[in-house]
Design a protein around this motif. Structure first.
Motif, short mmCIF file in Angstrom:
data_model
loop_
_atom_site.label_atom_id
_atom_site.label_comp_id
_atom_site.label_asym_id
_atom_site.label_seq_id
_atom_site.Cartn_x
_atom_site.Cartn_y
_atom_site.Cartn_z
N SER A 63 0.85 -1.19 0.00
CA SER A 63 0.00 0.00 0.00
C SER A 63 0.88 1.24 0.00
CB SER A 63 -0.90 0.02 1.23
OG SER A 63 -1.84 -1.03 1.17
N ALA A 64 0.49 2.22 -0.80
CA ALA A 64 1.20 3.50 -0.78
C ALA A 64 0.92 4.20 0.54
CB ALA A 64 0.75 4.36 -1.95
N GLU A 65 1.86 5.00 0.99
CA GLU A 65 1.68 5.72 2.23
C GLU A 65 1.37 7.18 1.95
OE1 GLU A 65 5.31 4.92 4.36
OE2 GLU A 65 4.47 3.11 5.23
N ILE A 66 0.52 7.75 2.80
CA ILE A 66 0.20 9.16 2.70
C ILE A 66 0.33 9.78 4.08
CG2 ILE A 66 -1.31 8.97 0.70
CD1 ILE A 66 -3.71 8.98 2.61
N VAL A 67 0.48 11.08 4.11
CA VAL A 67 0.56 11.81 5.38
C VAL A 67 -0.80 12.48 5.60
CG1 VAL A 67 1.70 13.68 6.63
CG2 VAL A 67 3.03 12.21 5.10
N VAL A 68 -1.37 12.24 6.76
CA VAL A 68 -2.66 12.85 7.10
C VAL A 68 -2.52 13.63 8.41
CG1 VAL A 68 -4.04 11.11 5.91
CG2 VAL A 68 -3.46 10.76 8.28
N ARG A 69 -3.31 14.68 8.50
CA ARG A 69 -3.30 15.51 9.71
C ARG A 69 -4.56 15.17 10.52
NH1 ARG A 69 -0.58 20.40 10.32
NH2 ARG A 69 -0.27 20.42 8.07
N ASP A 70 -4.36 14.92 11.80
CA ASP A 70 -5.53 14.63 12.64
C ASP A 70 -6.16 15.93 13.13
OD1 ASP A 70 -4.05 15.54 14.85
OD2 ASP A 70 -3.63 13.52 15.60
N SER A 71 -7.22 15.81 13.90
CA SER A 71 -7.96 17.00 14.36
C SER A 71 -7.14 17.89 15.30
CB SER A 71 -9.25 16.56 15.06
OG SER A 71 -8.95 15.73 16.16
N ASP A 72 -6.09 17.33 15.88
CA ASP A 72 -5.20 18.13 16.75
C ASP A 72 -4.06 18.77 15.97
OD1 ASP A 72 -6.68 17.46 19.02
OD2 ASP A 72 -5.50 15.61 19.33
N GLY A 73 -4.02 18.52 14.65
CA GLY A 73 -2.97 19.11 13.82
C GLY A 73 -1.72 18.27 13.70
N GLU A 74 -1.70 17.10 14.34
CA GLU A 74 -0.52 16.23 14.25
C GLU A 74 -0.55 15.44 12.94
OE1 GLU A 74 0.77 14.01 17.59
OE2 GLU A 74 -0.27 15.34 19.00
N LEU A 75 0.64 15.19 12.42
CA LEU A 75 0.76 14.45 11.16
C LEU A 75 1.00 12.97 11.44
CD1 LEU A 75 3.02 16.93 9.17
CD2 LEU A 75 0.54 16.71 9.08
N HIS A 76 0.37 12.13 10.62
CA HIS A 76 0.52 10.69 10.74
C HIS A 76 0.67 10.08 9.36
CE1 HIS A 76 -0.81 10.86 14.95
NE2 HIS A 76 -1.70 11.75 14.53
N ILE A 77 1.44 9.00 9.29
CA ILE A 77 1.57 8.26 8.03
C ILE A 77 0.54 7.14 8.05
CG2 ILE A 77 3.07 6.80 6.64
CD1 ILE A 77 5.44 8.41 7.70
N ARG A 78 -0.23 7.08 7.00
CA ARG A 78 -1.28 6.06 6.87
C ARG A 78 -1.21 5.42 5.50
NH1 ARG A 78 -1.39 6.51 11.71
NH2 ARG A 78 -2.98 7.62 12.88
N GLU A 79 -1.82 4.25 5.38
CA GLU A 79 -1.89 3.59 4.07
C GLU A 79 -2.92 4.30 3.20
OE1 GLU A 79 -2.80 -0.54 4.47
OE2 GLU A 79 -0.89 -1.02 5.40
N HIS A 80 -2.56 4.48 1.93
CA HIS A 80 -3.51 5.04 0.98
C HIS A 80 -4.60 3.99 0.75
CE1 HIS A 80 -5.23 6.56 -2.74
NE2 HIS A 80 -4.68 7.73 -2.43
#
Length: 130
Positions: A63-80
């Motif tokens: 799975s490709a990885e993407i960076v997402v921002r949560d509601s607190d503004g923190e960045l996380h790497i998640r699977e596309h």
């Protein structure tokens, strides 16, 4: 040269545009990564002979990885959810000269993009190692 009304033209050019005498054609194994490939492309990439100068010998898909921002503004790497990363091991017929490695007449180094088209699927990946 003119001989008795006949004109002879001598072509002293060589079909090889490289003037180096140390040219050597060889087969090398390179790693190519296709990032953010749609799943339908990743599924259709097959191991085997692609052309007279290219053969895919190994393939892995993740799975490709993407960076997402949560509601607190923190960045996380998640699977596309759909895109894939495809890692290929490919044998290429290259030409080595004093100017470096060339594939299909173009310089090749880590980061070079190579387009692969087997008649069923066409995609572009980057050389990551050779």
């Amino acid at each position: 040269v003119l001989i008795s009304g006949l004109v002879l033209i001598f072509d002293d050019t060589d079909d090889d545009t490289d003037d180096d005498t140390d040219d050597d054609t060889e087969i090398i194994t390179v790693n190519i990564t296709v990032e953010k490939a749609p799943a339908y492309i990743a599924e259709r990439i097959e191991i085997g002979n692609i052309s007279k100068d290219m053969t895919i010998t190994e393939k892995s898909v993740s799975s490709a990885e993407i960076v997402v921002r949560d509601s607190d503004g923190e960045l996380h790497i998640r699977e596309h959810p759909t895109d894939k990363t495809v890692n290929l091991q490919v044998k290429l017929h290259i030409k080595r000269s004093s100017r470096g490695v060339q594939f299909r007449g173009n310089p090749m180094r880590v980061g070079t993009e190579i387009t692969i088209d087997d008649g069923k699927v066409k995609f572009t990946g980057k050389v990551t190692d050779y």
